[in-house]
Design a protein around this motif. Structure first.
Motif, PDB file in Angstrom:
ATOM      1  N   PRO A   1       0.835  -1.205   0.000  1.00  0.00           N
ATOM      2  CA  PRO A   1       0.000   0.000   0.000  1.00  0.00           C
ATOM      3  C   PRO A   1       0.870   1.254   0.000  1.00  0.00           C
ATOM      4  O   PRO A   1       2.035   1.228   0.408  1.00  0.00           O
ATOM      5  CB  PRO A   1      -0.792  -0.119   1.306  1.00  0.00           C
ATOM      6  CG  PRO A   1      -0.729  -1.560   1.668  1.00  0.00           C
ATOM      7  CD  PRO A   1       0.572  -2.057   1.166  1.00  0.00           C
ATOM      8  N   GLU A   2       0.302   2.350  -0.456  1.00  0.00           N
ATOM      9  CA  GLU A   2       1.028   3.611  -0.502  1.00  0.00           C
ATOM     10  C   GLU A   2       1.530   3.995   0.894  1.00  0.00           C
ATOM     11  O   GLU A   2       0.814   3.846   1.888  1.00  0.00           O
ATOM     12  CB  GLU A   2       0.098   4.696  -1.059  1.00  0.00           C
ATOM     13  CG  GLU A   2       0.793   6.001  -1.382  1.00  0.00           C
ATOM     14  CD  GLU A   2      -0.134   6.979  -2.059  1.00  0.00           C
ATOM     15  OE1 GLU A   2       0.231   8.171  -2.144  1.00  0.00           O
ATOM     16  OE2 GLU A   2      -1.223   6.562  -2.511  1.00  0.00           O
ATOM     17  N   ASP A   3       2.765   4.462   0.972  1.00  0.00           N
ATOM     18  CA  ASP A   3       3.402   4.891   2.223  1.00  0.00           C
ATOM     19  C   ASP A   3       3.549   3.759   3.237  1.00  0.00           C
ATOM     20  O   ASP A   3       3.528   3.976   4.453  1.00  0.00           O
ATOM     21  CB  ASP A   3       2.626   6.052   2.869  1.00  0.00           C
ATOM     22  CG  ASP A   3       2.563   7.272   1.953  1.00  0.00           C
ATOM     23  OD1 ASP A   3       3.545   7.510   1.217  1.00  0.00           O
ATOM     24  OD2 ASP A   3       1.525   7.953   1.964  1.00  0.00           O
ATOM     25  N   GLN A   4       3.671   2.510   2.719  1.00  0.00           N
ATOM     26  CA  GLN A   4       3.829   1.365   3.613  1.00  0.00           C
ATOM     27  C   GLN A   4       4.659   0.306   2.900  1.00  0.00           C
ATOM     28  O   GLN A   4       4.601   0.177   1.671  1.00  0.00           O
ATOM     29  CB  GLN A   4       2.451   0.799   4.000  1.00  0.00           C
ATOM     30  CG  GLN A   4       2.487  -0.353   4.989  1.00  0.00           C
ATOM     31  CD  GLN A   4       1.084  -0.874   5.301  1.00  0.00           C
ATOM     32  OE1 GLN A   4       0.092  -0.263   4.916  1.00  0.00           O
ATOM     33  NE2 GLN A   4       1.013  -2.010   5.977  1.00  0.00           N
ATOM     34  N   THR A   5       5.455  -0.431   3.635  1.00  0.00           N
ATOM     35  CA  THR A   5       6.206  -1.550   3.060  1.00  0.00           C
ATOM     36  C   THR A   5       5.782  -2.828   3.759  1.00  0.00           C
ATOM     37  O   THR A   5       5.981  -2.994   4.976  1.00  0.00           O
ATOM     38  CB  THR A   5       7.721  -1.357   3.220  1.00  0.00           C
ATOM     39  OG1 THR A   5       8.115  -0.157   2.553  1.00  0.00           O
ATOM     40  CG2 THR A   5       8.474  -2.530   2.614  1.00  0.00           C
ATOM     41  N   VAL A   6       5.180  -3.728   2.985  1.00  0.00           N
ATOM     42  CA  VAL A   6       4.738  -5.017   3.505  1.00  0.00           C
ATOM     43  C   VAL A   6       5.827  -6.044   3.249  1.00  0.00           C
ATOM     44  O   VAL A   6       6.430  -6.068   2.171  1.00  0.00           O
ATOM     45  CB  VAL A   6       3.418  -5.451   2.831  1.00  0.00           C
ATOM     46  CG1 VAL A   6       3.054  -6.877   3.202  1.00  0.00           C
ATOM     47  CG2 VAL A   6       2.292  -4.491   3.187  1.00  0.00           C
ATOM     48  N   THR A   7       6.085  -6.879   4.225  1.00  0.00           N
ATOM     49  CA  THR A   7       7.052  -7.967   4.056  1.00  0.00           C
ATOM     50  C   THR A   7       6.362  -9.304   4.271  1.00  0.00           C
ATOM     51  O   THR A   7       5.374  -9.398   5.024  1.00  0.00           O
ATOM     52  CB  THR A   7       8.225  -7.840   5.038  1.00  0.00           C
ATOM     53  OG1 THR A   7       7.711  -7.856   6.372  1.00  0.00           O
ATOM     54  CG2 THR A   7       9.001  -6.557   4.803  1.00  0.00           C
ATOM     55  N   ASP A   8       6.889 -10.320   3.591  1.00  0.00           N
ATOM     56  CA  ASP A   8       6.373 -11.676   3.789  1.00  0.00           C
ATOM     57  C   ASP A   8       6.687 -12.102   5.222  1.00  0.00           C
ATOM     58  O   ASP A   8       7.842 -12.056   5.653  1.00  0.00           O
ATOM     59  CB  ASP A   8       7.011 -12.636   2.781  1.00  0.00           C
ATOM     60  CG  ASP A   8       6.409 -14.025   2.847  1.00  0.00           C
ATOM     61  OD1 ASP A   8       6.670 -14.734   3.835  1.00  0.00           O
ATOM     62  OD2 ASP A   8       5.679 -14.404   1.919  1.00  0.00           O
ATOM     63  N   PRO A   9       5.681 -12.539   5.995  1.00  0.00           N
ATOM     64  CA  PRO A   9       5.926 -12.842   7.409  1.00  0.00           C
ATOM     65  C   PRO A   9       6.830 -14.053   7.647  1.00  0.00           C
ATOM     66  O   PRO A   9       7.311 -14.226   8.763  1.00  0.00           O
ATOM     67  CB  PRO A   9       4.523 -13.081   7.964  1.00  0.00           C
ATOM     68  CG  PRO A   9       3.674 -13.376   6.790  1.00  0.00           C
ATOM     69  CD  PRO A   9       4.266 -12.649   5.637  1.00  0.00           C
TER      70      PRO A   9
END
Length: 470
Positions: A426-434
């Motif tokens: 998402p915008e302004d967020q960094t998601v990582t694989d858990p």
């Protein structure tokens, strides 16, 4: 001399036999004329009967049939109860092989025609108007209701009660109906096909505790509801066309098959609850809520084509809504639904595999839901959700490819996210694989926190040989 006498005797026998045969064939048999009926009566002898005139201001059970092998021809005449609370126009009880045809029945407070404990028979080519129930078949078998016009009926058009191996076909149901065009109660192994139902205030068909029936090739439009079955097992609902109904098909039971139906518009398309039902190869388009809803256990939703869905429910509707345990959503093509698949109240494995999801706001939405059932709290457990082998395509319309709002982690490895470099954050967020710690920094559809996405497919599995990134 003896041989000559024997030959002459034989010749005489042959000649006599031939002559007798000739005389037999030359003697015509007079046809029996039908018995005429001019007023209310009881038919207590086998044979053919015909109405000679209209019968008006009749009585309860105007024509009673108590004999086997009876054919009653209305000859287009009317049995008119004149709205005087008379209950039944024609009643056949404890008989075999009875046919009633070509009669017009109007203004009766109860049943137009009642077959009770009848084995073998027909109700055909008749009309029913301003009656509570059109044709009722009770405790019977092998009865056919065919080619009737049933309109402006108060409660039910055709009703089968504890009736088996019967056939409702090629009838026209229209106007009014508080309850249903067709009703089945404790009735099994019946065929309902080629009927047309339109502009009625009730459902197309209601059934309860009725098993192994086939509902096929019927057409319905502008009805309150469609095919509604409760506590019913092993039924097949196939190749029907249902337009603009509240719920086109709703089944609660086990091992029912809903296949090859066309559903257009309306509120909900197909709803199944119970166990081991199969919803396969249906075409559902532009429902207000969800095209398909699923609860119970061990349900299979496969090879359906869904277009649109959810536009009228403030973004909460869509393609498939699933809850329960051990459910399989596979090989479906879902295009233009607000939410392609929504998961809620999962308490066992939910498999979402090998689907093509396009043009959505949310491809797979695992919603945070809670409710109390019999004093026990139920919620959505994301750890039960398996999302694999899907094409979750990005066309600029989406919010999320997979959105997890519930507790636990969604396993969404091995999907194609619409780009060779994988999903985005998402915008302004960094998601990582858990699990692997890989960042969702590709250009494909967006994933939320709480979603495993690594490894992913780099090609579309619906069009190419899918390849997984190492």
């Amino acid at each position: 001399m003896k041989r000559l006498l024997v030959a002459l005797t034989a010749a005489l026998v042959i000649t006599s036999t031939a002559a007798g045969a000739s005389l037999a064939f030359s003697s015509p048999v007079a046809a029996t004329e039908p018995t005429t009926i001019e007023s209310c009566t009881t038919i207590n002898a086998s044979g053919e009967y015909v109405l000679a005139n209209n019968i008006t201001g009749a009585q309860d059970g105007c024509i009673q049939i108590t004999a086997d092998n009876v054919t009653l021809d209305g000859d287009g005449h009317v049995l008119d109860g004149e709205g005087e609370n008379y209950e039944r126009a024609i009643v056949a009880t404890d008989v075999e092989n009875v046919t009633v045809h070509n009669v017009s029945i109007t203004e009766w407070a109860g049943e137009g025609i009642l077959f009770e404990s009848v084995t073998g028979g027909e109700v055909r080519e008749s009309s029913f108007e301003v009656v509570d129930r059109g044709a009722v078949v009770s405790d019977s078998s092998n009865v056919t209701v065919v080619d009737n016009h049933i309109f402006d009926v108060n409660i039910v058009g055709v009703e089968l009660e504890r009736t088996n191996n019967s056939h409702i076909t090629a009838n026209l149901f229209e106007e009014k109906y508080i309850y249903a065009g067709i009703e089945l109660s404790h009735s099994h192994n019946n065929l309902i096909d080629q009927n047309t139902v339109r502009d009625i205030g009730g459902n197309v068909l209601n059934a309860k505790e009725s098993n192994r029936n086939v509902i096929v090739n019927n057409t319905a439009t502008d009805t309150y509801g469609g095919v509604i079955m409760r506590d019913s097992d092993g039924n097949r609902i196939s190749e029907n066309t249902l337009s603009d109904t509240d719920t086109a098909v709703s089944v609660r039971g086990a091992k029912n098959v809903i296949s090859n139906n066309t559903v257009i518009g309306g509120f909900t398309g197909i709803s199944v609850g119970g166990s081991e039902d199969t919803v396969v190869k249906n075409d559902v388009s532009h429902t207000i809520d969800f095209a398909i809803t699923v609860d119970g256990t061990n349900q299979t939703i496969t090879d359906n084509h869904i277009r649109g869905g959810g536009e009228g429910i403030s973004g909460s509707g869509g393609g498939v809504r699933v809850e329960g345990a051990n459910q399989t959503i596979a090989n479906n093509n879902i295009t233009g639904a607000v939410n392609s698949v929504k998961v809620q109240f999962s308490n066992g494995t939910i498999e979402i595999v090998d689907n093509n999801l396009e043009s959505f706001q949310r491809g797979v939405w695992v919603a945070d839901k809670e409710r109390a059932v019999c004093g026990q709290k139920e919620s959505t457990n994301a750890s039960f959700v398996e999302v694999h082998g899907n094409a979750i395509a990005d066309d600029g319309y989406h919010f999320y490819g997979v959105l997890n709002e519930a507790n636990g982690t969604v396993n969404a490895t091995g999907n194609y996210w619409g780009a060779t470099d994988g999903p985005s954050s998402p915008e302004d967020q960094t998601v990582t694989d858990p699990k692997t710690g890989r960042q969702a920094n590709g250009s494909g559809t967006t994933v939320s926190d709480g979603v495993r996405f690594d490894p992913f497919l780099t090609t579309d599995p619906t069009t190419d040989d899918a390849q997984s990134e190492a």
